[in-house]
Design a protein around this motif. Structure first.
Motif, mmCIF file in Angstrom:
data_model
loop_
_atom_site.group_PDB
_atom_site.id
_atom_site.type_symbol
_atom_site.label_atom_id
_atom_site.label_comp_id
_atom_site.label_asym_id
_atom_site.label_seq_id
_atom_site.Cartn_x
_atom_site.Cartn_y
_atom_site.Cartn_z
ATOM 1 N N GLY A 168 0.815 -1.215 0.000
ATOM 2 C CA GLY A 168 0.000 0.000 0.000
ATOM 3 C C GLY A 168 0.843 1.257 0.000
ATOM 4 N N THR A 169 0.166 2.410 -0.038
ATOM 5 C CA THR A 169 0.844 3.710 -0.189
ATOM 6 C C THR A 169 1.748 4.043 0.996
ATOM 7 N N GLN A 170 1.460 3.483 2.193
ATOM 8 C CA GLN A 170 2.296 3.817 3.358
ATOM 9 C C GLN A 170 3.742 3.365 3.173
ATOM 10 N N PHE A 171 3.957 2.369 2.309
ATOM 11 C CA PHE A 171 5.328 1.889 2.109
ATOM 12 C C PHE A 171 6.174 2.888 1.324
ATOM 13 N N SER A 199 8.169 8.925 9.832
ATOM 14 C CA SER A 199 7.885 9.037 8.394
ATOM 15 C C SER A 199 6.496 9.630 8.153
ATOM 16 N N LYS A 200 5.519 9.290 9.004
ATOM 17 C CA LYS A 200 4.161 9.828 8.867
ATOM 18 C C LYS A 200 4.145 11.335 9.121
ATOM 19 N N LYS A 201 4.932 11.765 10.117
ATOM 20 C CA LYS A 201 5.015 13.201 10.440
ATOM 21 C C LYS A 201 5.578 13.970 9.243
ATOM 22 N N LEU A 258 8.041 0.897 -6.273
ATOM 23 C CA LEU A 258 7.791 -0.375 -5.578
ATOM 24 C C LEU A 258 6.824 -1.234 -6.389
ATOM 25 N N GLN A 259 5.748 -0.610 -6.875
ATOM 26 C CA GLN A 259 4.748 -1.368 -7.633
ATOM 27 C C GLN A 259 5.284 -1.868 -8.979
ATOM 28 N N GLY A 312 -5.948 2.863 -8.927
ATOM 29 C CA GLY A 312 -5.412 1.924 -7.927
ATOM 30 C C GLY A 312 -6.472 0.965 -7.412
ATOM 31 N N TYR A 313 -5.988 -0.111 -6.814
ATOM 32 C CA TYR A 313 -6.897 -1.096 -6.230
ATOM 33 C C TYR A 313 -7.134 -0.788 -4.749
ATOM 34 N N THR A 314 -8.108 -1.466 -4.167
ATOM 35 C CA THR A 314 -8.510 -1.196 -2.780
ATOM 36 C C THR A 314 -8.493 -2.478 -1.951
#
Length: 660
Positions: free
Chosen positions: A242-245, A276-278, A297-298, A381-383
């Motif tokens: 997912g996008t968080q990576f 990383s989130k901050k 990555l994808q 994108g997929y979900t």
């Protein structure tokens, strides 16, 4: 030489098929309409008599086979349902799908089991314009009970209850079978493939108390299916894509630029994630680079795949610490596994005309569902919806699963309901053939009845919780002076057994659908329905033979030669309670509610205490304390109780110790 149990099972199945066939023939011969008054009528009557004779011979043969007690435990309730099912069909042959209700009797003075079908049958007949007294129906059922191996007598009570008294000699034989062959489940009709999806934490995040419930409940379900003989695949559907990576890999590149050649020392992945989130929320350039990392990555760029693997490995090591403590076996198969399969899933729905466009999104509406599934986002994108559809399809078609269980919190119930409905709509499975089920559970609450948090308001880390359990269990053992009588090794084993056993049991002993209050004080209390009480009770039961200097070989020899007497009321009560074990497991198999097993184990322990207080197993000289008499049949009841409790603990994932 072949397995005699398998041979018997095969022969029984053959005989049952022939019985059904012969019964159908007899029914057709009872009604000679359409045959004409031909000269063959006498011949048909003669053939009818022969068929009835052969049918009775087969029934007697089948009964003899059963009475020889195979190595497996008999489900007495199921056997009684077979007997009463036949009696009901004979009593009311014109009633279609008559109700069949057989339950253990709540009051021992009225018998051991009860058939309550007569009242419901009277209601069915009333709806068809036939007014029949339910007591009369009960009498007809009673008159048609076939010869069998386990019913001593039946009595009709009240408006039409049929009270059933079991033969003590037959119950004694079943207990001997249990002692000689161990706790063996009833034979399966067919070995089905079961997939259980449980635990499922997210990569780069700590496992928290919510994952504890999924892990404990899912593991116990797997243990039950495995014990019953199913082929079980335990799957960990981790959130590893997912996008968080993108933001995690971008942060990894900045903090450890040489990560491709030197393994980065990421000690606290939770802190790494927060950092990383901050940056993602506050730094626009970093956010853009994070999105670029997702694209790389994808597209399977080797450098980015390596960064992704490094992050996943750090998480896996942390997860494994929890799984080692709780003795969990599980195969990781995260969201990344299904990435390549999602495109085909979307194309399949499109090819069947099941996809609609909605503001750039591709959505699927399933019959009877208010909410659609989003299979492709407006950005292409997929979900999670797409991922879960792909996972379900893979499990149905590649794994060829007959049963699929998802163990997640109840909040995801609606989501899975829609996913299952979409899968049925497209024709992936028939719910009458394949069982696909969401086993939801409530949240864990603190003693203030609010969501379980630390004092600072953070989510409770699972390892911190397990460590606290170890600390509390050691305090409890020392409070009982166990540190003065146990070796250091035995004390450590007892500490782990009590700590982890109590945490698991506290969860499993509550109806999983409800929220439950997490309290170390309650779970470590050795009074009431707790693991602490049951573990101490189990240790005491196991010590009875040891204190009388009776070893396993002696008990084994006694099981072969000594009849298990059930003359005392408390012996009879304990014997029946032991043999209800297969019924309990069948109920859990049907509804996946494991607290039923906990309630049963507690009932068994208290029933044993009643027996032990009333029936001397060992008689000692009052002055010297020496054993002067051993009532061996009662020692065998102690042994059978320990065997059932041990198997119950094993299904719950609890590891009792011999000394505590």
């Amino acid at each position: 030489m072949g397995d005699p149990v398998a041979d018997y099972t095969s022969r029984l199945q053959q005989q049952e098929l022939e019985i059904h066939s012969l019964t159908a023939e007899i029914e057709s011969l009872k009604n000679p309409q359409g045959l004409g008054l031909s000269s063959h009528l006498d011949g048909l009557r003669e053939e009818n008599a022969k068929l009835k004779y052969r049918l009775n011979v087969l029934k007697r043969s089948l009964q003899e086979e059963r009475s020889q007690c195979s190595k497996t435990m008999m489900n007495i309730n199921q056997r009684l349902q077979e007997i009463f099912g036949e009696a009901i069909r004979e009593a009311c042959p014109d009633l279609e799908n008559p109700p069949l209700a057989v339950t253990p009797n709540q009051q021992a003075k009225f018998g051991d089991y009860q058939c309550n079908s007569a009242m419901a049958m009277a209601q069915m007949m009333k709806s068809k314009g036939l007014k029949v007294n339910p007591r009369e129906i009960a009498e007809k059922i009673q008159q048609n009970i076939p010869d069998n191996e386990l019913i001593e007598k039946t009595e009709i009570a009240g408006p039409g209850f049929i009270n059933v008294h079991l033969k003590r000699s037959f119950v004694s034989k079943l207990l001997t079978n249990l002692l000689l062959n161990g706790v063996q489940p009833p034979p399966l009709e067919s070995k089905k493939k079961v997939v259980v999806d449980f635990s499922s934490p997210n990569i780069a995040k700590e496992m928290h108390v919510g994952h504890l419930r999924s892990t404990i409940i899912g593991d116990s379900m797997c243990r039950l299916f495995e014990f019953l003989g199913y082929d079980v695949l335990r799957l960990n559907h981790v959130g590893d894509w997912g996008t968080q990576f993108g933001m995690l890999i971008a942060h990894l590149q900045d903090k450890f630029p040489n990560y491709l050649t030197v393994s980065p020392p990421i000690g606290d992945l939770q802190a790494f994630y927060k950092e990383s989130k901050k940056r993602f929320d506050e730094e626009e350039d970093f956010k853009k680079r994070a999105y670029q990392c997702v694209v790389k990555l994808q597209s399977k760029d080797p450098a980015f795949i390596k960064g992704w693997n490094l992050i996943c490995d750090v998480s896996r090591n942390e997860f494994q610490k929890v799984y080692n403590c709780l003795d969990i076996q599980i195969i990781e198969r995260g969201e990344s596994f299904y990435q390549e399969k999602m495109t085909a899933v979307v194309k399949e729905f499109e090819a069947k005309g099941l996809v609609e466009m909605d503001e750039g999104r591709k959505i699927v509406f399933a019959p009877g569902q208010q909410i659609p599934l989003t299979v492709v986002k407006s950005d292409g994108g997929y979900t999670y919806d797409t991922s879960d559809l792909a996972a379900l399809r893979q499990r149905l078609f590649d794994e060829k699963a007959d049963i699929i269980i998802y163990v997640t919190d109840s909040g995801q119930g609606t989501h899975f309901q829609v996913v299952f409905a979409a899968a049925q709509m497209i024709g992936w499975y028939d719910p009458n053939v394949t069982r696909v089920e969401h086993a939801g559970f409530g949240v864990v609450l603190g003693e203030d009845k609010k969501k379980f948090k630390t004092r600072s308001g953070d989510t409770v880390r699972l390892m911190d919780l397990l460590d606290e359990g170890l600390k509390r269990s050691m305090e409890k053992l020392k409070e009982k002076d166990r540190d003065k009588v146990l070796s250091t090794e035995d004390l450590t084993k007892a500490q782990r057994s009590v700590a982890y056993g109590c945490i698991k049991y506290a969860d499993l002993s509550h109806n999983r659908i409800n929220d439950y209050v997490f309290s170390f004080d309650k779970m470590l209390d050795d009074r009431g329905n707790t693991a602490a009480y049951l573990l101490y009770a189990f240790t005491r039961i196991r010590s009875i033979a040891r204190l009388a200097n009776i070893d396993e070989a002696t008990l084994r020899k006694a099981a072969e030669t000594t009849e298990v007497l059930l003359e005392h009321d408390k012996e009879w009560k304990l014997g029946k309670c032991l043999l209800r074990f297969p019924e309990i497991l069948q109920k859990i198999l049907d509804d996946l509610l494991l607290h039923t097993l906990c309630d049963y184990l507690y009932e068994l322990a208290t029933t044993f205490t009643e027996f032990y207080d009333s029936c001397y197993c060992i008689e000692k000289d009052r002055q010297t304390g020496e054993v002067v008499k051993v009532n061996m049949w009662r020692m065998l009841l102690c042994d059978a109780t320990a065997a059932i409790m041990a198997k119950g603990f094993d299904i719950l994932g609890i590891n009792p110790v011999s000394r505590m």
